[in-house]
Design a protein around this motif. Sequence first.
Motif, mmCIF file in Angstrom:
data_model
loop_
_atom_site.group_PDB
_atom_site.id
_atom_site.type_symbol
_atom_site.label_atom_id
_atom_site.label_comp_id
_atom_site.label_asym_id
_atom_site.label_seq_id
_atom_site.Cartn_x
_atom_site.Cartn_y
_atom_site.Cartn_z
ATOM 1 N N MET A 1 -83.549 93.747 29.677
ATOM 2 C CA MET A 1 -83.477 95.202 29.588
ATOM 3 C C MET A 1 -84.871 95.799 29.676
ATOM 4 N N THR A 2 -84.958 96.937 30.338
ATOM 5 C CA THR A 2 -86.236 97.641 30.462
ATOM 6 C C THR A 2 -86.321 98.724 29.406
ATOM 7 N N PRO A 3 -87.362 98.731 28.555
ATOM 8 C CA PRO A 3 -87.446 99.725 27.502
ATOM 9 C C PRO A 3 -87.710 101.111 28.059
ATOM 10 N N GLN A 4 -87.131 102.107 27.449
ATOM 11 C CA GLN A 4 -87.410 103.483 27.835
ATOM 12 C C GLN A 4 -88.723 103.921 27.214
ATOM 13 N N THR A 5 -89.368 104.855 27.874
ATOM 14 C CA THR A 5 -90.549 105.464 27.283
ATOM 15 C C THR A 5 -90.141 106.297 26.080
ATOM 16 N N THR A 6 -90.908 106.185 25.007
ATOM 17 C CA THR A 6 -90.601 106.961 23.807
ATOM 18 C C THR A 6 -90.586 108.446 24.135
ATOM 19 N N THR A 7 -89.528 109.133 23.724
ATOM 20 C CA THR A 7 -89.398 110.554 24.003
ATOM 21 C C THR A 7 -90.455 111.346 23.243
ATOM 22 N N PRO A 8 -91.230 112.203 23.937
ATOM 23 C CA PRO A 8 -92.133 113.080 23.193
ATOM 24 C C PRO A 8 -91.315 113.977 22.254
ATOM 25 N N PHE A 9 -91.806 114.176 21.062
ATOM 26 C CA PHE A 9 -91.104 114.979 20.066
ATOM 27 C C PHE A 9 -89.664 114.472 19.853
ATOM 28 N N PRO A 10 -89.469 113.236 19.409
ATOM 29 C CA PRO A 10 -88.095 112.787 19.144
ATOM 30 C C PRO A 10 -87.438 113.678 18.095
ATOM 31 N N LEU A 11 -86.190 114.044 18.350
ATOM 32 C CA LEU A 11 -85.450 114.921 17.431
ATOM 33 C C LEU A 11 -84.332 114.198 16.710
ATOM 34 N N THR A 12 -83.835 113.110 17.272
ATOM 35 C CA THR A 12 -82.697 112.416 16.661
ATOM 36 C C THR A 12 -83.056 110.967 16.385
ATOM 37 N N TRP A 13 -82.833 110.570 15.138
ATOM 38 C CA TRP A 13 -83.151 109.221 14.665
ATOM 39 C C TRP A 13 -81.888 108.678 13.999
ATOM 40 N N LEU A 14 -81.279 107.654 14.566
ATOM 41 C CA LEU A 14 -79.981 107.169 14.092
ATOM 42 C C LEU A 14 -80.128 105.863 13.327
ATOM 43 N N TYR A 15 -79.695 105.866 12.047
ATOM 44 C CA TYR A 15 -79.636 104.648 11.245
ATOM 45 C C TYR A 15 -78.401 103.837 11.616
ATOM 46 N N ARG A 273 -96.222 124.078 22.461
ATOM 47 C CA ARG A 273 -95.378 123.101 21.757
ATOM 48 C C ARG A 273 -93.904 123.412 21.965
ATOM 49 N N THR A 274 -93.556 124.693 21.898
ATOM 50 C CA THR A 274 -92.171 125.104 22.138
ATOM 51 C C THR A 274 -91.711 124.701 23.531
ATOM 52 N N LEU A 275 -92.561 124.910 24.527
ATOM 53 C CA LEU A 275 -92.189 124.565 25.897
ATOM 54 C C LEU A 275 -92.101 123.053 26.094
ATOM 55 N N SER A 276 -92.945 122.306 25.389
ATOM 56 C CA SER A 276 -92.853 120.845 25.466
ATOM 57 C C SER A 276 -91.526 120.359 24.882
ATOM 58 N N LEU A 277 -91.113 120.967 23.777
ATOM 59 C CA LEU A 277 -89.818 120.628 23.190
ATOM 60 C C LEU A 277 -88.681 121.004 24.131
ATOM 61 N N ALA A 278 -88.812 122.151 24.757
ATOM 62 C CA ALA A 278 -87.762 122.620 25.670
ATOM 63 C C ALA A 278 -87.633 121.704 26.889
ATOM 64 N N ASN A 279 -88.727 121.065 27.285
ATOM 65 C CA ASN A 279 -88.722 120.246 28.493
ATOM 66 C C ASN A 279 -88.441 118.778 28.216
ATOM 67 N N ARG A 280 -88.232 118.425 26.953
ATOM 68 C CA ARG A 280 -87.922 117.031 26.635
ATOM 69 C C ARG A 280 -86.569 116.654 27.222
ATOM 70 N N PRO A 281 -86.344 115.372 27.520
ATOM 71 C CA PRO A 281 -85.030 114.973 28.061
ATOM 72 C C PRO A 281 -83.910 115.303 27.083
ATOM 73 N N THR A 282 -82.833 115.888 27.558
ATOM 74 C CA THR A 282 -81.668 116.195 26.734
ATOM 75 C C THR A 282 -80.694 115.043 26.814
ATOM 76 N N ARG A 283 -80.256 114.546 25.662
ATOM 77 C CA ARG A 283 -79.406 113.356 25.623
ATOM 78 C C ARG A 283 -77.964 113.696 25.273
ATOM 79 N N HIS A 284 -77.715 114.935 24.823
ATOM 80 C CA HIS A 284 -76.345 115.273 24.398
ATOM 81 C C HIS A 284 -75.910 116.598 25.037
#
Length: 284
Positions: A1-15, A273-284
């Motif tokens: 498996m190829t690891p994904q690049t860590t998302t800038p400003f991660p918003l969701t962390w799942l235990y 910072r707001t625009l960087s958050l807005a441009n992060r990949p959307t996963r949901h």
Amino acid sequence: MTPQTTTPFPLTWLYVPGDRPEVVAKGLASGADVVIVDLEDAVAPDRKDYARSATAELLSAPPPVPVHVRVNALNTPHAEEDLSTLSPLPGLTALRLPKITSPAEVVGVAERTAPAEGGAIPLYALLESALGVERAYDIATAHRALHGIALGETDLRADLAVLHDPALDWPRSRVILAARAAGLPSPAQSIYPDTKDLEGLAISSTRGRALGFLGRTAIHPRQLPVIERAYAPTPQEIESAEEIVKAATATPGAQALPDGRFIDPAVVASAHRTLSLANRPTRH
């Protein structure tokens, strides 16, 4: 498996529980920015060894998303084995250290887990007691390997003997301030324990964002879209940020917008910072 690049400003962390590989697999496919394999509270004492070996197998190669591991508390007999087994593995992104109460604990783990060739495994300290919160800044500045701190609210509630949520607002602010003063990212908000109360989760997350948290840990995939919506910039915030950046680019320096809003370098930085958050990949 190829690891994904860590998302800038991660918003969701799942235990996910380390002794249930099928749940871990679902977590990796859930769309969470970061998956946290839990070897501590989610695993019964007689399953600790199995959870560790299953996690070691998972991390023998890089997973498709960043994986943190919450090891057992450092004062338990399982912690040393967790650290020595998992630290060298190529799939490990970071270690999360529960129930931290002193800078020395962070330093000790950093020194034990540093690779021989140099560098350091990223560490996150979880503050889950009155003593941990009281020492938040000292812990946040303990070692260069520390990449973040966070609040563990379930244990903290028990330590403080509080039932009502507003009683934790001061510890929350204390940890947020300590993180930013230390130059660390804004902490992720602690879990919302009722996995079916999505309306309550949304309200709580909106309040957490207002306090200064960035993103939130979850214990069920159904919570992830709610958290992402609560912490992502709104269309109005994006529009305002774009207007600020455009004005600052056209005329550098402090100035007032046509609607009377005053902008200076701090306001412009916040807009970026707001625009960087807005441009992060959307996963949901």
